[in-house]
Design a protein around this motif. Structure first.
Motif, PDB file in Angstrom:
ATOM      1  N   UNK A 173      75.015   2.455 -34.296  1.00  0.00           N
ATOM      2  CA  UNK A 173      74.207   2.689 -35.496  1.00  0.00           C
ATOM      3  C   UNK A 173      72.749   2.339 -35.210  1.00  0.00           C
ATOM      4  N   UNK A 174      72.537   1.203 -34.524  1.00  0.00           N
ATOM      5  CA  UNK A 174      71.172   0.771 -34.234  1.00  0.00           C
ATOM      6  C   UNK A 174      70.465   1.817 -33.373  1.00  0.00           C
ATOM      7  N   UNK A 175      71.191   2.347 -32.382  1.00  0.00           N
ATOM      8  CA  UNK A 175      70.566   3.331 -31.491  1.00  0.00           C
ATOM      9  C   UNK A 175      70.175   4.590 -32.274  1.00  0.00           C
ATOM     10  N   UNK A 176      71.100   5.081 -33.127  1.00  0.00           N
ATOM     11  CA  UNK A 176      70.803   6.275 -33.929  1.00  0.00           C
ATOM     12  C   UNK A 176      69.590   6.006 -34.827  1.00  0.00           C
ATOM     13  N   UNK A 177      69.607   4.844 -35.484  1.00  0.00           N
ATOM     14  CA  UNK A 177      68.518   4.459 -36.380  1.00  0.00           C
ATOM     15  C   UNK A 177      67.193   4.394 -35.614  1.00  0.00           C
ATOM     16  N   UNK A 178      67.225   3.791 -34.430  1.00  0.00           N
ATOM     17  CA  UNK A 178      66.004   3.662 -33.627  1.00  0.00           C
ATOM     18  C   UNK A 178      65.473   5.032 -33.233  1.00  0.00           C
ATOM     19  N   UNK A 179      66.388   5.931 -32.819  1.00  0.00           N
ATOM     20  CA  UNK A 179      65.955   7.263 -32.380  1.00  0.00           C
ATOM     21  C   UNK A 179      65.277   7.988 -33.535  1.00  0.00           C
ATOM     22  N   UNK A 180      65.940   7.978 -34.712  1.00  0.00           N
ATOM     23  CA  UNK A 180      65.377   8.668 -35.876  1.00  0.00           C
ATOM     24  C   UNK A 180      64.048   8.022 -36.276  1.00  0.00           C
ATOM     25  N   UNK A 213      72.766   8.687 -51.209  1.00  0.00           N
ATOM     26  CA  UNK A 213      72.406   8.794 -49.795  1.00  0.00           C
ATOM     27  C   UNK A 213      71.408   7.739 -49.319  1.00  0.00           C
ATOM     28  N   UNK A 214      70.358   7.440 -50.101  1.00  0.00           N
ATOM     29  CA  UNK A 214      69.514   6.318 -49.645  1.00  0.00           C
ATOM     30  C   UNK A 214      70.280   4.998 -49.605  1.00  0.00           C
ATOM     31  N   UNK A 215      71.211   4.814 -50.569  1.00  0.00           N
ATOM     32  CA  UNK A 215      72.024   3.600 -50.546  1.00  0.00           C
ATOM     33  C   UNK A 215      72.844   3.524 -49.274  1.00  0.00           C
ATOM     34  N   UNK A 216      73.505   4.659 -48.950  1.00  0.00           N
ATOM     35  CA  UNK A 216      74.338   4.697 -47.751  1.00  0.00           C
ATOM     36  C   UNK A 216      73.505   4.409 -46.508  1.00  0.00           C
ATOM     37  N   UNK A 217      72.322   5.025 -46.426  1.00  0.00           N
ATOM     38  CA  UNK A 217      71.461   4.828 -45.260  1.00  0.00           C
ATOM     39  C   UNK A 217      71.141   3.346 -45.101  1.00  0.00           C
ATOM     40  N   UNK A 218      70.791   2.720 -46.215  1.00  0.00           N
ATOM     41  CA  UNK A 218      70.445   1.292 -46.179  1.00  0.00           C
ATOM     42  C   UNK A 218      71.642   0.453 -45.745  1.00  0.00           C
ATOM     43  N   UNK A 219      72.788   0.714 -46.395  1.00  0.00           N
ATOM     44  CA  UNK A 219      73.971  -0.112 -46.131  1.00  0.00           C
ATOM     45  C   UNK A 219      74.415   0.041 -44.672  1.00  0.00           C
ATOM     46  N   UNK A 220      74.456   1.298 -44.214  1.00  0.00           N
ATOM     47  CA  UNK A 220      74.955   1.530 -42.857  1.00  0.00           C
ATOM     48  C   UNK A 220      74.023   0.884 -41.828  1.00  0.00           C
ATOM     49  N   UNK A 221      72.712   1.049 -42.027  1.00  0.00           N
ATOM     50  CA  UNK A 221      71.766   0.487 -41.065  1.00  0.00           C
ATOM     51  C   UNK A 221      71.878  -1.035 -41.004  1.00  0.00           C
ATOM     52  N   UNK A 222      71.882  -1.649 -42.183  1.00  0.00           N
ATOM     53  CA  UNK A 222      71.953  -3.108 -42.213  1.00  0.00           C
ATOM     54  C   UNK A 222      73.289  -3.586 -41.646  1.00  0.00           C
ATOM     55  N   UNK A 223      74.364  -2.856 -41.981  1.00  0.00           N
ATOM     56  CA  UNK A 223      75.667  -3.184 -41.412  1.00  0.00           C
ATOM     57  C   UNK A 223      75.607  -3.148 -39.888  1.00  0.00           C
ATOM     58  N   UNK A 224      74.921  -2.136 -39.361  1.00  0.00           N
ATOM     59  CA  UNK A 224      74.787  -2.006 -37.906  1.00  0.00           C
ATOM     60  C   UNK A 224      74.149  -3.236 -37.294  1.00  0.00           C
ATOM     61  N   UNK A 225      73.029  -3.653 -37.868  1.00  0.00           N
ATOM     62  CA  UNK A 225      72.321  -4.810 -37.301  1.00  0.00           C
ATOM     63  C   UNK A 225      73.151  -6.088 -37.423  1.00  0.00           C
ATOM     64  N   UNK A 226      73.760  -6.274 -38.602  1.00  0.00           N
ATOM     65  CA  UNK A 226      74.506  -7.511 -38.815  1.00  0.00           C
ATOM     66  C   UNK A 226      75.735  -7.574 -37.909  1.00  0.00           C
ATOM     67  N   UNK A 227      76.464  -6.452 -37.794  1.00  0.00           N
ATOM     68  CA  UNK A 227      77.689  -6.530 -36.998  1.00  0.00           C
ATOM     69  C   UNK A 227      77.363  -6.637 -35.510  1.00  0.00           C
ATOM     70  N   UNK A 228      76.266  -6.005 -35.085  1.00  0.00           N
ATOM     71  CA  UNK A 228      75.861  -6.171 -33.694  1.00  0.00           C
ATOM     72  C   UNK A 228      75.426  -7.622 -33.439  1.00  0.00           C
ATOM     73  N   UNK A 229      74.670  -8.156 -34.391  1.00  0.00           N
ATOM     74  CA  UNK A 229      74.217  -9.544 -34.258  1.00  0.00           C
ATOM     75  C   UNK A 229      75.385 -10.513 -34.195  1.00  0.00           C
ATOM     76  N   UNK A 230      76.376 -10.257 -35.069  1.00  0.00           N
ATOM     77  CA  UNK A 230      77.586 -11.085 -35.069  1.00  0.00           C
ATOM     78  C   UNK A 230      78.301 -11.026 -33.732  1.00  0.00           C
ATOM     79  N   UNK A 231      78.450  -9.791 -33.232  1.00  0.00           N
ATOM     80  CA  UNK A 231      79.135  -9.603 -31.951  1.00  0.00           C
ATOM     81  C   UNK A 231      78.385 -10.290 -30.831  1.00  0.00           C
ATOM     82  N   UNK A 232      77.061 -10.174 -30.869  1.00  0.00           N
ATOM     83  CA  UNK A 232      76.232 -10.790 -29.838  1.00  0.00           C
ATOM     84  C   UNK A 232      76.375 -12.307 -29.885  1.00  0.00           C
TER      85      UNK A 232
END
Lengths: 339, 322
Positions: free
Chosen positions: B55-62, B293-312
């Motif tokens: 998710x982070x990579x897709x978000x960064x590219x866009x 759709x803006x809600x989804x974009x926000x939720x998915x992006x933040x979810x991406x960062x948080x779950x990656x951070x958790x995993x890290x």
């Protein structure tokens, strides 16, 4: 021979702070009035149990920790009062090898970087010259040039310790403080490390302060040995003398704890087993620091004042002991004359 | 399996390399791996963290594409099927269709294009706010941890003050003082989140500075600056990377909240927060696509960062090492 390092009444007290205001409520007397001298080219062993202040002594000597009191003279130069520039100069002459081969090397640096850092700090040579020096040092300590670009985690404990030695040698020091350099290594590797240190001493005319808790290791490498207990030196002697004719009851207890690899001899010998534990250095006993555990303790004078470290009885000038009732030896024979 | 193979050969120290020299014949088992190789090896097993990374990579590219377009003015300054600000009343409130996959809003703007372009704001707020906070934290944290004493007390008490205030209220206050607009939002979020980085770095610096390699540098005569930036900080960064990942997610949410409240990014510039705010009224009228759709974009992006951070965090936690 002249003294390269003279330590006089060295003290290091760590304050104990407590409460919200961090008021000092006491002190840990880690090093409490230590005096000794090291001659150029010799090895002085410094032994004692963990917590007796031997490592702290090493760190204070190098001014890695500020001293509470006392003096340290290196070549007649006052280490404790040296201004910045003079201290930088001194750092080139006095180096340290650490105990833990896993903590003494920065895990994010290549070996080349680690060994070259002291050179870089003192701005010695060009990059190419430093690189050559690193290769030379690697070979000196028994590693090879291929090791230069690797990271510490790729090495074993013994190899890491060699890298630590190479780093200490980088500045061509005259005195190296070896802070338990082998105690974290396998026994089989310990001997190699000791031999390396001995070879280096001969080759480079080094002087060592060798800190350890293992008497047999110290015996092998040291010319003289100082025994520390609770921040004080209780006995200092030529290593041959100390091992054969120990005078302080603590030294005797330590020596009798060294295992003898022959069960018959082991069974026959007299063992001195000390009672109790080492008292807390935050609350040292009155008088002689050893008196609560000493088999020869007499309330007067032992609990009143610490005995001075001095030559006692017929022992030569090579042996000093801080005890009111030291073991005395018949000057002719080897057995105790009276105790 | 080439991926696994290459990762494995990267992680394992070469076993055929010349080992102990001379008479040294120690066993070479239990060689620890490098920090990054080791972390990646454990991160790979965490599916959620990998999803987050994707998710982070897709978000960064866009986001980066939008920023490049905005700066260079290519394609009218946006990279989307439609101009995100083009009003067209004839197609207003159209539900999702092939031409407008996320539908159109109440004045006929393409929601998909707006969501895409708004990623620019979120990316900027994440990067800039976290950079400001990190710069402050990385300057004050080591100072506090390395020197200790009075400096430490002062810095940490100031940090306590920052922790004591309710975060969003404090940001609100600061934005009101500085005035609305996205630059001020970035600054406000950055200024207010330094304390957690400073405290984090201080803690790791405290433990690293007692390591023997730091003493070795000191014994060699290294300056404090050299010790802190050459030895202490590089070895104190693992938890900071986790905090960065989490912090970017948090900054994106905070920006959205401020924009939702109307004091963040001002319309017509699209931001997920002001879109969520703007389209809220149309939800009741059944025109869900504007809000969703803006809600989804926000939720998915933040979810991406948080779950990656958790995993890290799990991957770098020494307690979880097997």
């Amino acid at each position: 021979m002249s003294a390269i390092l003279e330590v006089g009444d060295l003290k290091k007290h760590f304050p104990i702070r407590s409460g919200v205001l961090k008021r000092t409520t006491g002190h840990v007397y880690a090093v409490d009035g230590v005096s000794f001298a090291i001659q150029e080219g010799e090895t002085l062993g410094l032994v004692g149990e963990s917590g007796c202040g031997k490592s702290t002594t090493g760190r204070v000597l190098l001014r890695l920790l500020p001293a509470t009191g006392g003096s340290v003279l290196f070549d007649g130069l006052d280490v404790m009062a040296a201004p910045r520039a003079a201290l930088q100069r001194l750092r080139r002459d006095m180096q340290i090898v650490f105990q833990d081969p896993y903590a003494c090397l920065n895990p994010r640096r290549t070996v080349k970087n680690i060994i070259a850092e002291p050179l870089r700090i003192h701005d010695i040579g060009t990059e190419a010259e430093r690189k050559r020096r690193v290769f030379e040092l690697l070979e000196t300590v028994g590693l090879t040039v291929e090791h230069a670009e690797r990271y510490p985690h790729e090495f074993s404990g013994g190899q890491r310790q060699r890298i630590g030695v190479a780093r200490a040698l980088a500045l061509n020091p005259r005195l190296i403080i070896c802070d338990e350099p082998v105690s974290a290594l396998d026994v089989s590797i310990q001997a190699q490390m000791i031999n390396l240190l001995e070879d280096l001493q001969k080759e480079l005319k080094l002087t060592y302060l060798f800190i350890a808790h293992d008497l047999s290791v110290v015996k092998h490498i040291s010319d003289r040995v100082a025994v520390m207990y609770l921040g004080k030196i209780v006995e200092i002697a030529d290593s041959k003398l100390l091992y054969v004719k120990p005078q302080h009851p603590y030294t005797e207890a330590l020596l009798s704890a060294v295992p003898i690899p022959d069960p018959r001899t082991e069974r026959k010998r007299r063992r001195v087993i000390l009672e109790g534990d080492v008292p807390s250095p935050a609350n040292p006993p009155s008088g002689c620091v050893f008196h609560p555990r000493c088999p020869r303790m007499q309330p007067d004078p032992c609990t009143i004042a610490m005995p001075p470290l001095e030559v006692v009885g017929t022992a030569g000038a090579d042996q000093k002991v801080a005890c009111y009732f030291p073991t005395l030896y018949d000057p002719a024979g080897g057995s105790p004359a009276s105790a | 399996m080439t991926d696994t193979e290459s990762a494995a050969s990267f992680a394992e120290p070469q076993l055929d390399s010349p080992l102990p020299v001379g008479s040294e014949n120690e066993p070479v088992s239990a060689k620890p791996l490098g920090l990054w190789a080791d972390t990646w090896r454990r991160l790979r097993r965490n599916k959620l963290a990998l999803v987050g990374l994707g998710i982070i990579i897709v978000f960064l590219v866009i986001g980066v594409a939008q920023i490049i377009a905005g700066v260079t003015g290519i394609h009218g300054g946006y990279l989307a099927p439609y101009n995100p600000n083009a009003v067209n009343y004839t197609i207003a409130k159209a539900p999702p269709s092939l031409a407008h996959p996320f539908g159109t809003d109440y004045i006929g703007r393409d929601v998909f294009s707006r969501v895409l372009v708004a990623s620019r704001i979120s990316l900027l707020v994440g990067v800039i706010a976290v950079s400001i906070a990190l710069a402050l934290g990385l300057a004050l944290g080591p100072l506090s941890g390395y020197y200790g004493g009075a400096i430490d007390s002062v810095i940490m008490r100031v940090a306590d003050v920052f922790f004591a205030f309710p975060y969003i209220l404090f940001v609100l206050l600061l934005v009101v003082v500085l005035g609305p607009g996205f630059r001020n939002v970035f600054i406000a979020i950055g200024l207010l989140s330094w304390a957690s980085y400073a405290r984090l770095v201080r803690g790791t610096v405290l433990s690293i500075k007692t390591q023997e390699y730091v003493e070795a540098a000191k014994a060699a005569g290294a300056s404090d600056l050299r010790i802190v930036f050459g030895h202490v900080l590089p070895n104190s960064m693992a938890p900071v990377y986790v905090a960065i990942a989490m912090g970017i997610g948090g900054a994106i949410v905070t920006e959205a909240a401020l924009s939702f409240l109307g004091i963040g990014v001002q319309p017509p510039t699209a931001s997920w927060g002001n879109m969520i705010s703007d389209y809220l009224n149309y939800l009741q009228a059944g025109q869900w696509w504007m809000e969703l759709f803006p809600c989804l974009a926000l939720v998915i992006t933040v979810f991406g960062f948080i779950s990656f951070g958790n995993g890290l965090r799990d991957a770098t936690d020494p307690k979880l090492k097997e």
